[in-house]
Structure formats: C-alpha cells, structure tokens
Write a protein that holds these residues in place. Structure first.
Motif, mmCIF file in Angstrom:
data_model
loop_
_atom_site.group_PDB
_atom_site.id
_atom_site.type_symbol
_atom_site.label_atom_id
_atom_site.label_comp_id
_atom_site.label_asym_id
_atom_site.label_seq_id
_atom_site.Cartn_x
_atom_site.Cartn_y
_atom_site.Cartn_z
ATOM 1 N N MET A 213 5.122 13.095 2.925
ATOM 2 C CA MET A 213 3.697 12.809 2.810
ATOM 3 C C MET A 213 3.450 11.613 1.900
ATOM 4 O O MET A 213 2.651 10.719 2.214
ATOM 5 C CB MET A 213 2.949 14.035 2.274
ATOM 6 N N VAL A 214 4.142 11.599 0.765
ATOM 7 C CA VAL A 214 3.976 10.500 -0.191
ATOM 8 C C VAL A 214 4.550 9.208 0.380
ATOM 9 O O VAL A 214 3.944 8.137 0.272
ATOM 10 C CB VAL A 214 4.624 10.861 -1.538
ATOM 11 N N ASP A 215 5.710 9.307 1.009
ATOM 12 C CA ASP A 215 6.329 8.108 1.598
ATOM 13 C C ASP A 215 5.484 7.521 2.719
ATOM 14 O O ASP A 215 5.553 6.313 2.992
ATOM 15 C CB ASP A 215 7.725 8.447 2.140
ATOM 16 N N GLY A 216 4.681 8.357 3.381
ATOM 17 C CA GLY A 216 3.860 7.897 4.489
ATOM 18 C C GLY A 216 2.628 7.116 4.068
ATOM 19 O O GLY A 216 1.946 6.531 4.913
ATOM 20 N N ILE A 217 2.326 7.103 2.772
ATOM 21 C CA ILE A 217 1.178 6.340 2.280
ATOM 22 C C ILE A 217 1.496 4.853 2.398
ATOM 23 O O ILE A 217 2.514 4.392 1.883
ATOM 24 C CB ILE A 217 0.874 6.688 0.813
ATOM 25 N N PRO A 218 0.664 4.064 3.067
ATOM 26 C CA PRO A 218 0.942 2.636 3.188
ATOM 27 C C PRO A 218 1.128 1.956 1.832
ATOM 28 O O PRO A 218 0.432 2.278 0.864
ATOM 29 C CB PRO A 218 -0.310 2.104 3.909
ATOM 30 N N GLN A 219 2.065 1.044 1.776
ATOM 31 C CA GLN A 219 2.365 0.348 0.537
ATOM 32 C C GLN A 219 1.155 -0.388 -0.013
ATOM 33 O O GLN A 219 0.949 -0.458 -1.231
ATOM 34 C CB GLN A 219 3.523 -0.639 0.776
ATOM 35 N N GLU A 220 0.318 -0.913 0.879
ATOM 36 C CA GLU A 220 -0.846 -1.669 0.421
ATOM 37 C C GLU A 220 -1.910 -0.777 -0.206
ATOM 38 O O GLU A 220 -2.806 -1.257 -0.900
ATOM 39 C CB GLU A 220 -1.450 -2.476 1.571
#
Length: 263
Positions: A213-220
């Motif tokens: 879930m956390v990794d799926g957050i867009p970097q921007e």
C-alpha cells in the motif's frame, strides 16, 4: 490507472476544490488535484482509504489514480488559471442522484451494517471529518434499493496535513467519535458482531500488504522516504490496536445490543 479524457467542471463543494472529469472507462469521477489548498498529502490519504477500502470491502465509491495530460489542461482556461499540473491525481467515482444522510433516509438503507467498517476505518485513521462534515455520508438509490456511501478521506490523521511527527503522536491514541450519524448508528443500528468481521479482516492483513500500500503511493505525492517509513509504522501499529479501538467504539452501544465480543 485511469486517464482523464474530458474536463466537466468544478464540483462546487469541498475545501480541496474537487473537479469533475470523464475518464477513459467512460465514467465520471470527482478528482482531487495535487495543488489543492490542503496539499498533496490529501491524495496520499485518499489512496490509503481506497486501498484499505478495497481490502475490507468498505462502502466507498470505486476510486483510482488518474492521469491528467498536458493537452487536457491546455484545453481549459479554468485548469490553466489554477496552474493544475500534469501528472497523477486522485479520482473517486461520482455518485449520481445522491442525498446527504439523515435519520429519515438512513432507515431506508439496506447496508447500514456496512457502516461498522467505515466507523472502524475512521477511528483507525483519526478521521473525524466524516461527522463534522455532514456531506461525507451519502445515500443513493440503485436497482437493489437505497445504499449508503462514505466519501472523502482527505482529512485522515485528524486534519489531512501531516508529518512523521504527527503519525508518531497519533499512533497509540484512541479517541471515540459519537457525533451525529455515528451516534445514531451505534445506538440504533450497529452491534458488536457487525464490527467483528472488520476487526478480523484488518488483523489478517500481512506486513507485505501494508508495504505494498505504501509502495503504491506515487513518488510525486510522497517523495520523502522517512515519511513513507513513518506511515508504514503507523499502519502496523494501528493494526495491533484494532481490537482495542473496536472495544472503545462498541462501549457506546447500549448494553442490550452489545452481544458477542468482536474479536
């Protein structure tokens, strides 16, 4: 991921000034933009709500990340004037012909038991905006009958804007919300057993699922690694506390209705 194909105009409600777009699936979405006045973490909050909502089958509208390309922004004066950036934003399916929830139409809803999951979610994430703002609970009639929907997860972590220190401060805190619709639901509609399945579903989430879930957050949206780490720690800690959180909520249910222990 969705692709915006047509700008339809402002929704006209909400501090985050959401906008309506049609997406490449031909559905209409309420879109929260990266440069909304509360900041880009609003999109992080909405993403977490959508991901956990799918996992727990909560009565949130279908949601996803949506891409706005330069051509759609250049083609509309309002978007250009607002300096909307091209890139990734957050989209939630527009619920047509809805009404705000009140005591009268709540009685018609077929899925009031589903609100146990919403209440538990809100307490996990310190989301008091669901009852402070009367416009975040909707009732809509479809082919099956009247259905309740919970919308707008922008104000997770008490106020939407958060830092690593905010998450650390809130991670062990349990505050019960019995205002407005939640008080009515707990008094007349919900029982301990309604909360039990959501407690079990949350307890069954594996560490790698939280990480995904956390990794799926867009970097921007969330570029700082330390904030991602703090968010992951918060999620894992709230999972550990979910039984106690449910107990605190269920303590508000009248004794005659409390029934079995939820976990």
């Amino acid at each position: 991921m969705l692709l915006a194909t047509k700008y339809l105009g402002p929704v006209g409600l909400g501090v985050t000034a959401p906008q309506l777009f049609r997406a490449d699936d031909n559905q209409v979405y309420v879109v929260k933009l990266q440069n909304n006045r509360l900041g880009v973490k609003v999109l992080v909050n909405e993403w977490l709500g959508a991901q956990l909502g799918q996992r727990l089958k909560l009565c949130f509208p279908p949601s996803d990340i949506i891409r706005l390309e330069e051509k759609i922004i250049r083609g509309n004066k309002l978007l250009r004037t607002a300096a909307v950036p091209a890139g990734l934003h957050f989209a939630s399916r527009y619920i047509r012909k809805n009404r705000y929830v009140n005591r009268s139409n709540m009685k018609r809803a077929l899925n009031t038991a589903d609100m146990a999951g919403i209440i538990l979610f809100d307490h996990m994430f310190h989301n008091f905006d669901r009852t402070w703002n009367r416009k975040n609970l909707l009732v809509c009639r479809n082919e099956a009958g009247y259905q309740l929907y919970a919308i707008d997860n922008s104000h997770l972590f008490s106020k939407g804007r958060w830092k690593a220190a905010t998450l650390a401060e809130l991670s062990d805190k349990i505050t019960v919300n019995k205002h407005r619709a939640y008080g009515v639901l707990l008094t007349y509609y919900l029982r301990r057993e309604h909360f039990s399945k959501y407690v079990e579903l949350i307890q069954a989430i594996r560490p790698e699922e939280w990480q995904q879930m956390v990794d799926g957050i867009p970097q921007e949206w969330l570029p700082l690694p330390e904030e991602r780490d703090s968010l992951l720690q918060f999620l894992c800690r709230r999972q550990e506390l979910v039984g106690k959180i449910a107990d605190s909520i269920c303590a508000l249910i009248p004794d005659i209705h409390r029934g079995a222990d939820p976990h």
